[in-house]
Write an enzyme that holds these catalytic residues in place. Structure first.
Site, PDB file in Angstrom:
ATOM      1  N   HIS A  91     -49.570  19.456 -25.799  1.00 10.72           N
ATOM      2  CA  HIS A  91     -50.032  18.182 -25.223  1.00 10.72           C
ATOM      3  C   HIS A  91     -50.954  17.494 -26.225  1.00 10.72           C
ATOM      4  O   HIS A  91     -51.886  18.119 -26.731  1.00 10.72           O
ATOM      5  CB  HIS A  91     -50.780  18.448 -23.922  1.00 10.72           C
ATOM      6  CG  HIS A  91     -51.567  17.269 -23.436  1.00 10.72           C
ATOM      7  ND1 HIS A  91     -50.965  16.066 -23.156  1.00 10.72           N
ATOM      8  CD2 HIS A  91     -52.891  17.093 -23.205  1.00 10.72           C
ATOM      9  CE1 HIS A  91     -51.899  15.202 -22.763  1.00 10.72           C
ATOM     10  NE2 HIS A  91     -53.077  15.806 -22.788  1.00 10.72           N
ATOM     11  N   TYR A 207     -23.639  22.292 -32.391  1.00 12.25           N
ATOM     12  CA  TYR A 207     -24.214  22.857 -33.611  1.00 12.25           C
ATOM     13  C   TYR A 207     -25.041  24.104 -33.309  1.00 12.25           C
ATOM     14  O   TYR A 207     -25.363  24.851 -34.201  1.00 12.25           O
ATOM     15  CB  TYR A 207     -25.102  21.819 -34.315  1.00 12.25           C
ATOM     16  CG  TYR A 207     -24.322  20.791 -35.096  1.00 12.25           C
ATOM     17  CD1 TYR A 207     -22.955  20.905 -35.272  1.00 12.25           C
ATOM     18  CD2 TYR A 207     -24.976  19.702 -35.668  1.00 12.25           C
ATOM     19  CE1 TYR A 207     -22.246  19.951 -35.978  1.00 12.25           C
ATOM     20  CE2 TYR A 207     -24.269  18.746 -36.387  1.00 12.25           C
ATOM     21  CZ  TYR A 207     -22.911  18.882 -36.537  1.00 12.25           C
ATOM     22  OH  TYR A 207     -22.213  17.944 -37.246  1.00 12.25           O
TER      23      TYR A 207
HETATM   24 ZN   LIG Z   1     -54.857  14.831 -22.388  1.00 13.00          ZN
END
Ligand SMILES: [Zn+2]
Length: 217
Positions: A91, A207
């Site tokens: 994040h 692939y």
């Molecule tokens: Zn954040």
């Protein structure tokens, strides 16, 4: 306890900082480890993060050992529980992804590499206060069948079967967001059709490449 995994998380934090995807203490990284997950600590600047400062948290939210986990531990925990095939979550408040997240729009298929996130869009999760269960639920929904989403007025989340893949997707998503912002400044980008995107998604599967490989082509 895997020292190696802790070292990989520290290395990922440094890479996020050096590549401009993260600044200060806002980003966080987690990896699944057996019956718990490892996550970056809250409020520790990247230059002070060491393997021993990475926090082990159970899927019941209880800390194993010492340390205080990132204030966003909830969505890391919920994503890892909702997605058994996923073992790493990244994040960040990367500048271009976050700028687009402030528009509260999904990123459309303006470029074939959007398929790297698993579909023909990168969704933007509705806004909710940081660190809340509501934000976590919104993120899990926006990530359905995907390895990336934006968080409205906040940042982005990327996922991977391992940390290398989650990092590769984060770098690619930030790059795509920069390209989309540039294109939007001079016009409305032409979008790839459902068929064209399906071909790309199939090609990526054929692939048998993982995201880390795909980004090297
Ligand atoms: Zn954040």
């Amino acid at each position: 306890m895997s020292v190696l995994l802790r070292e990989q998380i520290v290395a990922a934090c440094k890479r996020l900082e050096s590549s401009g995807l993260n600044r200060g203490t806002s980003g966080n990284v987690s990896c699944r480890e057996n019956d718990h997950f490892l996550i970056t600590p809250t409020g520790v600047p990247v230059e002070e993060i060491t393997p021993s400062k990475i926090v082990a948290v159970g899927f019941d939210g209880k800390v194993n050992g010492i340390g205080k986990p990132s204030s966003e531990w909830q969505f890391h925990c919920d994503i890892l529980q909702a997605r058994p095939e996923i073992h790493a979550v990244v994040h960040t408040h990367a500048p271009h992804a976050t700028a687009l997240a402030c528009l509260r729009e999904n990123i459309p298929p303006f470029h074939y590499m959007i398929a790297l996130a698993g579909g023909d869009t990168i969704r933007c999760a509705p806004y909710a206060l940081f660190g809340t269960g509501e934000l976590s639920r919104n993120a899990v929904d926006a990530l359905a069948d995907r390895k990336a989403c934006l968080l409205a007025n906040h940042g982005m989340i990327t996922l991977g079967r391992d940390l290398d893949e989650a990092m590769a997707v984060a770098i690619e998503v930030e790059s795509l967001c920069q390209q989309y912002l540039l294109a939007r400044q001079v016009g409305q980008p032409a979008l790839l059709s459902d068929d064209e995107m399906r071909q790309v998604i199939d090609r990526f599967k054929t692939y048998g490449r993982n995201a880390a490989d795909t980004t090297k082509q």
